[in-house]
Enzyme design. Structure first.
Site, PDB file in Angstrom:
ATOM      1  N   SER A   1       0.817  -1.217   0.000  1.00 33.25           N
ATOM      2  CA  SER A   1       0.000   0.000   0.000  1.00 33.25           C
ATOM      3  C   SER A   1       0.847   1.262   0.000  1.00 33.25           C
ATOM      4  O   SER A   1       0.320   2.373  -0.007  1.00 33.25           O
ATOM      5  CB  SER A   1      -0.923   0.013   1.224  1.00 33.25           C
ATOM      6  OG  SER A   1      -0.159   0.024   2.423  1.00 33.25           O
ATOM      7  N   GLY A   2       2.168   1.101  -0.009  1.00 32.76           N
ATOM      8  CA  GLY A   2       3.071   2.240   0.074  1.00 32.76           C
ATOM      9  C   GLY A   2       3.321   2.913  -1.258  1.00 32.76           C
ATOM     10  O   GLY A   2       2.881   2.462  -2.324  1.00 32.76           O
TER      11      GLY A   2
ATOM     12  N   HIS B   1      24.291   3.903  -6.163  1.00 34.40           N
ATOM     13  CA  HIS B   1      24.120   4.340  -7.546  1.00 34.40           C
ATOM     14  C   HIS B   1      25.430   4.800  -8.193  1.00 34.40           C
ATOM     15  O   HIS B   1      25.806   4.333  -9.272  1.00 34.40           O
ATOM     16  CB  HIS B   1      23.131   5.505  -7.630  1.00 34.40           C
ATOM     17  CG  HIS B   1      21.763   5.185  -7.127  1.00 34.40           C
ATOM     18  ND1 HIS B   1      21.203   3.938  -7.214  1.00 34.40           N
ATOM     19  CD2 HIS B   1      20.833   5.971  -6.538  1.00 34.40           C
ATOM     20  CE1 HIS B   1      19.989   3.965  -6.695  1.00 34.40           C
ATOM     21  NE2 HIS B   1      19.740   5.185  -6.272  1.00 34.40           N
TER      22      HIS B   1
END
Length: 498
Positions: free
Chosen positions: A28-29, A257
């Site tokens: 639900s996030g 990253h």
């Protein structure tokens, strides 16, 4: 010239998807609703989700399957109603507490029920932890206790666990997390995701370097002057103050990253095109990066924080941020790699929030010719040949070389050759999460991060984090929101314009 006229594909391995149940914790996030479920839907539309596969959402929110499907109707593209309804029939929802064994008993019963519906063979399970990392050591032990992670000695049917960053906060916490996870999982079961590695341009680095004779011989210290890697965001931290205040930009971007992009650019050619061979070379590369000099850290590292400018709020005015916060929202760094290929070549990395524009790119600047015969132009005055790999917002590549400008006079200047992947794909391309989710369901770990690479990354940056505890080390430089970052970064190199 049209890009498509010159596109020839001769290495296209199409792998059929396997029957799989994808369980999303935190369904639900924000991450699940904005990225994961739309990505799974796109795989379904492209017929890259096996017909026997199902998606089970798990969260604390008080939905049931019907109300969760209704929620997704407002999130997913409604262009093809029949296709959307067919996809929603594959969606299920279970409400529960992540620390409650009963929730996992119910999940196990649901998975067994779905496995009996229409599967001709045992289904693989992929568990995606779209939750705060603090819950990893709650969820994984509960999955294990419920018997949901058990594989046979060959690893079939598989039980994979996909995890979002951060993978620890420093060397010690990363080691602790790794040891705990390996109490319940084998390394082959752990898929640490970095969505940057799903970008078309980042993946293409391997083919650009290792499949083209015009690049590989000059990809070294003799021909390359410097490499710049930029990951700039136009937006601020938004609603992420709770996370960002404790993490900061260095943890958020550099340990994962930025270092992953650097390793793709700089690693040696692997012996074969396989997940472990590629990741072995990444590990060697990261271990070859020279440690940052602790006594004069400010000569190779700059940290900054965006301040209010015009109608743009500063970091300290963001909701949830402490009034006197010293959390960095910008970092620029100079790295050196101690091996034969890159000896003496500087790698400049910068990343920040609330900058002039959104831009992620890798720029390789080549050295000038030793002597120019085109007088009065001197070799050092020529525009340097530059290869730019654009990661976002547009994925593509450009190469600037020296050429005669059109006209009767003998005038030389930079000529840019450019293409982008959207044009090659006819305007349709895979999003990063689509590609990575498909790989996780196929059992391909090539684009996922291995535990020893995580450890090597933290060994590089943990001393920096410890040094920054001293406020006199690399003082925080404020920069106007919407600018190119702190002026102190300019002492590292002459950066490309954002």
């Amino acid at each position: 010239m049209e890009n498509g006229n010159y596109w020839r594909g001769n290495f296209c391995l199409e792998v059929s998807p396997t029957p799989d149940i994808l369980v999303i914790f935190g369904a639900s996030g924000d991450l699940a609703r904005r990225k994961l479920l739309p990505a799974i839907y796109n795989l379904f539309r492209r017929e890259l989700l096996h017909g026997d596969s199902h998606i089970v959402g798990c969260a604390r929110h008080d939905y049931d399957t019907a109300s969760f499907r209704e929620l997704l109707r407002g999130v997913l593209p409604p262009a093809e109603p029949e296709q959307l309804e067919a996809f929603l029939q594959r969606i299920h929802y279970l409400r529960g507490d992540y620390g409650d064994p009963e929730s996992y008993r119910q999940l196990g019963a649901k998975l067994e029920e779905l496995g009996k519906l229409d599967a001709a063979m045992p289904l693989n399970y992929t568990f995606y932890l779209a939750t705060p990392s603090s819950l990893y050591l709650t969820i994984v032990p509960q999955l294990s206790a419920a018997g949901l992670l058990k594989e046979d000695f060959e690893g079939t049917p598989w039980r994979h666990v996909v995890m979002e960053k951060p993978f620890g906060r420093d060397t010690a916490s990363a080691q602790e997390l790794d040891l705990e996870l390996h109490r319940y999982l084998k390394e082959r079961q752990i898929y640490r995701i970095d969505h940057y590695l799903g970008k078309e341009t980042v993946q293409n680095i391997l083919m650009l370097r290792f499949a083209n004779i015009i690049f590989e011989p000059i990809w070294n210290q003799h021909y390359i002057a410097k490499v710049e890697i930029t990951a700039a965001e136009e937006i601020g931290i938004g609603r992420r103050a709770g996370y960002f205040e404790s993490a900061g930009l260095l943890r958020d971007m550099f340990q994962n990253h930025m270092l992953e992009m650097l390793s793709m650019v700089a690693m040696e050619m692997p012996g074969e095109f396989s997940a472990d061979a590629i990741r072995d070379e990444k590990l060697k590369l990261i271990r070859a990066i020279r440690p940052f000099p602790q006594k004069n850290l400010e000569t190779v590292l700059v940290r900054g924080q965006y301040a209010a400018a015009g109608d743009l709020a500063g970091y300290r005015q963001e909701e949830g941020v402490a009034a006197g916060s010293t959390t960095e929202t910008f970092v620029a760094a100079k790295l050196l790699i101690d091996n034969w290929r890159w000896r003496g070549v500087p790698f400049f990395l910068r990343s920040g929030k609330r900058l002039k524009r959104r831009l992620s790119e890798i720029a390789i600047t080549f050295k000038a010719v030793p002597h120019s015969i085109f007088q009065p132009i001197r070799a050092q005055d020529m525009t340097p040949d530059t290869l730019v790999l654009s990661v976002q917002p547009e994925e593509g590549m450009s190469l600037t070389i020296q050429a005669k400008q059109p006209g009767p006079k003998l005038c030389m200047g930079g000529l840019m050759m450019h293409f982008n992947y959207a044009e090659l794909a006819g305007g349709e391309s895979f999003e990063a999460y689509e590609r990575l989710l498909l790989d996780a369901m196929l059992g391909d770990q090539t684009l996922f991060i291995r535990s020893d690479i995580i450890a090597a990354s933290w060994r590089l940056f943990t001393p920096v984090l410890e040094a920054w505890r001293n406020p006199e080390c690399c003082p925080l430089e404020l920069y106007p929101a919407g600018s190119s970052g702190p002026s102190g970064a300019d002492r590292l190199t002459e950066w490309r314009e954002l």
